[in-house]
Design an enzyme around this catalytic site. Structure first.
Site, PDB file in Angstrom:
ATOM      1  N   ASN A  13      -3.733  -0.391 -10.322  1.00 24.32           N
ATOM      2  CA  ASN A  13      -3.455   0.171  -9.001  1.00 24.32           C
ATOM      3  C   ASN A  13      -1.945   0.423  -8.919  1.00 24.32           C
ATOM      4  OD1 ASN A  13      -3.229   0.815  -6.315  1.00 24.32           O
ATOM      5  ND2 ASN A  13      -3.667  -1.244  -5.541  1.00 24.32           N
ATOM      6  N   LYS A  15      -0.370   1.909  -6.712  1.00 21.45           N
ATOM      7  CA  LYS A  15       0.104   1.962  -5.312  1.00 21.45           C
ATOM      8  C   LYS A  15       1.008   3.187  -5.136  1.00 21.45           C
ATOM      9  CE  LYS A  15      -0.302  -3.000  -5.050  1.00 21.45           C
ATOM     10  NZ  LYS A  15      -0.044  -4.198  -4.282  1.00 21.45           N
ATOM     11  N   HIS A 100      -8.236  -1.917   0.721  1.00 19.00           N
ATOM     12  CA  HIS A 100      -7.113  -2.712   0.208  1.00 19.00           C
ATOM     13  C   HIS A 100      -6.385  -3.344   1.398  1.00 19.00           C
ATOM     14  CE1 HIS A 100      -3.420  -3.878  -1.757  1.00 19.00           C
ATOM     15  NE2 HIS A 100      -4.047  -3.751  -2.911  1.00 19.00           N
ATOM     16  N   GLU A 102      -3.368  -3.734   1.998  1.00 18.50           N
ATOM     17  CA  GLU A 102      -2.224  -2.954   2.492  1.00 18.50           C
ATOM     18  C   GLU A 102      -2.700  -1.873   3.460  1.00 18.50           C
ATOM     19  OE1 GLU A 102      -0.594  -2.056  -1.357  1.00 18.50           O
ATOM     20  OE2 GLU A 102       0.022  -4.140  -1.578  1.00 18.50           O
ATOM     21  N   GLU A 170      -9.261 -10.068  -3.538  1.00 12.65           N
ATOM     22  CA  GLU A 170      -7.802 -10.088  -3.573  1.00 12.65           C
ATOM     23  C   GLU A 170      -7.276 -10.943  -2.417  1.00 12.65           C
ATOM     24  OE1 GLU A 170      -6.070  -6.577  -5.869  1.00 12.65           O
ATOM     25  OE2 GLU A 170      -6.194  -5.980  -3.791  1.00 12.65           O
ATOM     26  N   GLY A 176       1.358  -9.491  -5.018  1.00 11.18           N
ATOM     27  CA  GLY A 176       2.786  -9.262  -5.208  1.00 11.18           C
ATOM     28  C   GLY A 176       3.655 -10.495  -5.031  1.00 11.18           C
ATOM     29  N   SER A 215      -1.389 -10.730  -8.256  1.00 10.91           N
ATOM     30  CA  SER A 215      -0.432 -11.323  -9.209  1.00 10.91           C
ATOM     31  C   SER A 215      -1.006 -11.566 -10.604  1.00 10.91           C
ATOM     32  CB  SER A 215       0.163 -12.615  -8.636  1.00 10.91           C
ATOM     33  OG  SER A 215       0.956 -12.305  -7.504  1.00 10.91           O
TER      34      SER A 215
HETATM   35  P1  PGA Z   1      -0.263  -7.236  -7.631  1.00  4.79           P
HETATM   36  O1  PGA Z   1      -1.142  -6.241  -6.705  1.00  4.79           O
HETATM   37  O2  PGA Z   1      -0.960  -7.292  -8.968  1.00  4.79           O
HETATM   38  O3  PGA Z   1       1.087  -6.585  -7.712  1.00  4.79           O
HETATM   39  O4  PGA Z   1      -0.249  -8.559  -6.956  1.00  4.79           O
HETATM   40  C1  PGA Z   1      -2.530  -6.248  -6.741  1.00  4.79           C
HETATM   41  C2  PGA Z   1      -3.068  -5.310  -5.704  1.00  4.79           C
HETATM   42  O5  PGA Z   1      -2.544  -5.229  -4.604  1.00  4.79           O
HETATM   43  O6  PGA Z   1      -4.046  -4.599  -5.948  1.00  4.79           O
END
Ligand code: PGA
Length: 254
Positions: A13, A15, A100, A102, A170, A176, A215
């Site tokens: 992903n 983003k 997601h 976000e 998640e 992150g 992460s």
């Molecule tokens: P990350 O993001 O691996 O940077 O923690 C995962 C995600 O948001 O899909």
């Protein structure tokens, strides 16, 4: 794509990241190293919209698929700046990530909206990767299972099946941050998610694929991916470096 043909599904992903330079890094790396990849592992690359077609043309490998990161409902086509499921379908994208955290948090996407997007994607023959997960305060109040159950019941749609839908667990507090649940917690939560999906869709064996996201990096991927209850991972930050991402894909060789 038949999910059953793959032992694990690994999603990148990107983003709101990516560039022609990153695409070329992937391309050059794959040209040299793809031969060594396990073809039973499906790789789904989800770049920002403008890069979908170029990625489609540059990553022509049998177990590499493309995904979008969002779509807009086709209730009205006069939506300047938005992208519909039929446009995504037209770019020969196989997947879309929906729900997601976000998007849930920054764009206030509700379970109902996510469910409508899921329904529309599936009607347009785009497989969905639906993200669910508790935030830190929900975790602290021991509400993880309750939150996940609600999200499964409200964000999915009736046309979801193990053939067209993948769930990504998640935990929001893990995205992150460099923090992850323990291996035991991931195992317990994935088993719970599979159990709830079985109840909702009247299934007998655990058929839905459930990925872990949050992460994931080259250090923790082997332990996470070695769990039987984990059908793959959704990788954010670590997918922006092809060498690290390849390390995750080749987890059982390292
Ligand atoms: P990350 O993001 O691996 O940077 O923690 C995962 C995600 O948001 O899909």
């Amino acid at each position: 794509m038949n999910f059953k043909n793959y032992s694990k599904i690994i999603v990148a992903n990107w983003k709101m990241n990516g560039s022609f330079s990153l695409i070329n890094q992937y391309k050059n790396y794959l040209k040299k190293n793809y031969i060594k990849f396990n073809k039973k592992i499906a790789i789904v690359i989800c770049p920002p919209f403008p890069y979908l077609t170029i990625c489609k043309n540059k990553f022509k490998y049998k177990n590499i698929f493309l995904g979008a990161q969002n779509l807009s409902l086709s209730d009205n086509f006069s939506k300047t700046g938005e992208i519909s499921s039929s446009i995504i379908r037209d770019t020969q994208c196989n997947f879309v990530i929906l729900g997601h955290s976000e998007r849930r948090n920054l764009f206030k996407e509700s379970d109902k909206l996510i469910s409508n997007k899921v329904n529309e994607s599936l009607n347009n023959k785009i497989n969905v990767i639906i993200c669910i997960g508790e935030n830190l305060s929900e975790k602290r109040k021991s509400n993880t299972f309750k939150v996940l159950k609600k999200q499964i019941y409200k964000s999915l749609s009736n046309n979801c099946s193990p053939k067209n839908t993948i769930i990504a667990y998640e935990p929001v507090w893990s995205i992150g941050t460099g923090k992850t649940p323990t291996i035991e917690e991931i195992n317990k939560i994935h088993t719970y998610i599979k159990k709830i999906l079985n109840i909702k869709y009247h299934l007998k064996n655990y058929k839905f694929k459930v990925l872990y996201g949050g992460s994931v990096n080259k250090k923790n991927s082997k332990d996470i991916l070695s769990l039987k209850s984990v059908d793959g991972v959704l990788v954010g930050g670590a997918s922006l470096n092809i060498i690290e991402f390849a390390h995750i894909i080749n987890f059982n060789k390292n």
